[in-house]
Design a protein around this motif. Structure first.
Motif, short mmCIF file in Angstrom:
data_model
loop_
_atom_site.label_atom_id
_atom_site.label_comp_id
_atom_site.label_asym_id
_atom_site.label_seq_id
_atom_site.Cartn_x
_atom_site.Cartn_y
_atom_site.Cartn_z
N ALA A 123 0.91 -1.08 0.02
CA ALA A 123 0.07 -0.04 0.15
C ALA A 123 1.04 1.26 0.19
CB ALA A 123 -0.89 -0.12 1.05
N ALA A 124 1.96 1.12 0.56
CA ALA A 124 2.92 2.56 0.86
C ALA A 124 3.32 2.71 -0.62
CB ALA A 124 4.07 2.03 1.89
N ALA A 125 3.49 1.51 -1.57
CA ALA A 125 4.26 1.99 -2.78
C ALA A 125 3.20 2.65 -3.74
CB ALA A 125 4.39 0.45 -3.45
N VAL A 126 2.03 2.91 -3.24
CA VAL A 126 0.93 3.41 -4.26
C VAL A 126 0.92 4.89 -4.31
CG1 VAL A 126 -1.49 3.31 -4.78
CG2 VAL A 126 -0.31 1.28 -4.01
N PRO A 127 0.80 5.65 -3.17
CA PRO A 127 0.20 7.09 -3.48
C PRO A 127 0.82 8.10 -4.49
CG PRO A 127 0.35 6.27 -1.14
CD PRO A 127 0.80 5.49 -1.97
N LEU A 128 2.08 8.39 -4.18
CA LEU A 128 2.60 9.51 -5.18
C LEU A 128 2.71 8.70 -6.87
CD1 LEU A 128 5.39 11.94 -4.22
CD2 LEU A 128 5.18 10.91 -6.61
N ALA A 129 3.18 7.76 -6.83
CA ALA A 129 3.68 7.12 -8.20
C ALA A 129 2.27 6.73 -8.83
CB ALA A 129 4.50 5.88 -8.00
N GLY A 130 1.31 5.98 -8.09
CA GLY A 130 -0.04 5.85 -8.68
C GLY A 130 -0.74 6.98 -8.97
N ILE A 131 -0.86 7.98 -8.15
CA ILE A 131 -1.48 9.37 -8.46
C ILE A 131 -0.80 10.09 -9.80
CG2 ILE A 131 -1.94 11.80 -7.74
CD1 ILE A 131 -2.95 10.42 -4.99
N THR A 132 0.24 9.94 -9.82
CA THR A 132 1.09 10.50 -10.91
C THR A 132 0.66 9.71 -12.20
OG1 THR A 132 3.15 11.04 -9.58
CG2 THR A 132 3.31 11.25 -12.09
N ALA A 133 0.73 8.77 -12.48
CA ALA A 133 0.31 7.77 -13.27
C ALA A 133 -1.18 8.01 -13.83
CB ALA A 133 0.49 6.25 -13.22
N LEU A 134 -2.03 7.96 -12.73
CA LEU A 134 -3.36 8.36 -12.83
C LEU A 134 -3.70 9.68 -13.57
CD1 LEU A 134 -6.23 6.93 -12.39
CD2 LEU A 134 -6.20 8.14 -10.21
N MET A 135 -2.99 10.85 -12.91
CA MET A 135 -3.24 11.92 -13.28
C MET A 135 -2.84 12.26 -14.91
SD MET A 135 -2.40 14.75 -10.21
CE MET A 135 -2.74 16.08 -11.31
N GLY A 136 -1.53 11.82 -15.09
CA GLY A 136 -1.09 11.81 -16.37
C GLY A 136 -1.95 11.34 -17.56
N LEU A 137 -2.48 10.10 -17.27
CA LEU A 137 -3.30 9.41 -18.20
C LEU A 137 -4.69 10.09 -18.57
CD1 LEU A 137 -2.28 5.87 -17.31
CD2 LEU A 137 -1.65 7.02 -19.30
N ARG A 138 -5.19 10.62 -17.30
CA ARG A 138 -6.50 11.22 -17.23
C ARG A 138 -6.45 12.45 -17.95
NH1 ARG A 138 -8.36 11.55 -11.63
NH2 ARG A 138 -6.88 13.32 -11.61
N ALA A 140 -4.36 13.21 -20.23
CA ALA A 140 -4.31 13.15 -21.69
C ALA A 140 -5.60 12.31 -22.29
CB ALA A 140 -3.10 12.22 -21.83
N LYS A 141 -6.66 12.10 -21.60
CA LYS A 141 -7.88 11.79 -21.97
C LYS A 141 -7.65 10.31 -22.81
CE LYS A 141 -10.00 15.97 -22.64
NZ LYS A 141 -8.99 16.95 -22.01
N VAL A 142 -6.58 9.36 -22.01
CA VAL A 142 -6.66 8.06 -22.58
C VAL A 142 -7.86 7.32 -22.55
CG1 VAL A 142 -5.15 5.93 -22.13
CG2 VAL A 142 -4.13 8.05 -22.24
N GLY A 143 -8.20 6.63 -23.40
CA GLY A 143 -9.47 5.81 -23.47
C GLY A 143 -9.24 4.44 -24.33
#
Ligand code: NAP
Length: 323
Positions: A123-138, A140-143
């Motif tokens: 769980a500790a592995a997730v926040p910063l890296a996960g949010i960075t990936a999520l925000m970047g793809l969102r 860029a409107k990836v679908g």
């Protein structure tokens, strides 16, 4: 409590394990007993005060706060008077400075319920890296069927980006070295480019989204890899030699200056912590479509060694420390 503290900028040698006062939560904060924390490039950039320009906001002689670390997972032990969402005993994860310690205080809007199917280390592995990936793809409107290339697919952010892009239905090309091909394949990448043999900015393929997490290619070459109406996501990256004024920010500054004059979208990513994105990541994780990858785990006392390893920029996804 024990914490990893620094009194001046420098190499991992400036990090010391010390006894410090346990923080006291304000009205809108929770006090979390840290069970695990993860490392991010941000931690060593702040530790070194590199690039120098970052010292204007982090502190001229030493970074404030002095305790390093950002991502954590643990248990709430106390909650401020205005906190209604979380209570003592809750298992949480989040992102706030001061995580390399036995306890961290964080505003309740950057802490959320930990995914039930993960260990604290995962769980500790997730926040910063996960949010960075999520925000970047969102952003860029990836679908479905968006052609996405992830440069740095085996790193902390890249391993999340590949999986999240796949969950959105994208056609994903992962750029990594030979030793990480099997890893990115297992994360769902449709195509893999081994950067030790091929250069994705020089071949004939064009992508709707170029997600750059390495910063080792000039902006012109990243743009060449994108379609005429495509998006280039600039996240920083760039192996800094140290001691430079803007370091890896050079690519970002160029992108910002050029953005208004070109048809392609040059998007400078600036990830921000928040419970909405932590909740979105938790849903993906509990649905089994997103799995954090942990490379190594060190005890808190060995944090300097862990940072030295991350600084080499060849970690395979995430590095963890446990108090
Ligand atoms: N803008 C923002 O808000 C934001 C937020 C988070 C992170 N970032 C930035 O994003 C970047 C990536 O972060 P991270 O946590 O993913 O870093 P990381 O985990 O340290 O990245 C290490 C990975 O990069 C790979 N790599 C190294 N050289 C490569 C190359 N030439 N081509 C492709 N892959 C290569 C390594 O694989 P090999 O060992 O196989 O080389 C390793 O797996 C960092 O620079 C960080 O500062 C920005």
């Amino acid at each position: 409590m024990k914490a990893i503290v620094q009194d001046r900028y420098g190499s991992p040698d400036v990090l010391a394990l010390r006894e410090v006062d346990q923080p006291v939560p304000g009205d809108h904060e929770v006090l979390v007993r840290v069970e695990a924390a993860s490392l991010n490039a941000r931690d060593w950039h702040i530790m070194r005060g590199d690039p120098y320009l970052a010292r204007l906001s982090a502190g001229l002689r030493a970074p404030e706060p002095k305790i390093r670390g950002t991502d954590f997972a643990g248990r709430v032990v106390a909650a401020g008077r205005a906190v209604t969402r979380l209570r003592p005993g809750d298992e949480v994860y989040g992102e706030h400075p001061g995580a390399f310690a036995e306890y961290v205080c964080a505003p309740d809007d950057v802490v959320d319920t930990k995914p039930a199917n993960l260990t604290f280390e995962e769980a500790a592995a997730v926040p910063l890296a996960g949010i960075t990936a999520l925000m970047g793809l969102r952003d860029a409107k990836v679908g479905p069927e968006t052609r996405v290339v992830v440069n740095g697919a085996s790193g902390g952010v890249g391993t999340f980006a590949v999986q999240i892009a796949k969950s959105l239905g994208a056609d994903v090309t992962a750029v990594c070295s030979t030793r990480n091909i099997e890893l990115v394949r297992s994360l769902g990448a449709d195509h893999i480019i081994d950067y030790t043999r091929d250069d994705f900015t020089r071949d004939r393929h064009r992508y709707d989204v170029v997600f750059d997490l390495v910063g080792n290619r000039p902006l012109g070459r990243l743009r060449r890899a994108a379609t005429p109406a495509g998006t280039v996501i600039l996240s920083g990256g760039g192996v800094s030699e140290g001691g430079s004024l803007i370091g890896p920010m050079g690519l970002i500054v160029k992108g910002m200056l050029l953005a208004r004059f070109v048809r392609q979208r040059l998007h400078v990513l600036s990830a921000r912590p928040g419970t909405a994105d932590l909740a979105a990541l938790r849903e993906l994780i509990e649905a089994g479509v997103l799995v954090p990858v942990v490379d190594r785990t060190y005890p808190l006392s060995k944090t300097p060694e862990a940072v030295r390893y991350l600084e080499e920029e060849h970690a395979r996804a995430k590095v963890i420390v446990t108090p």
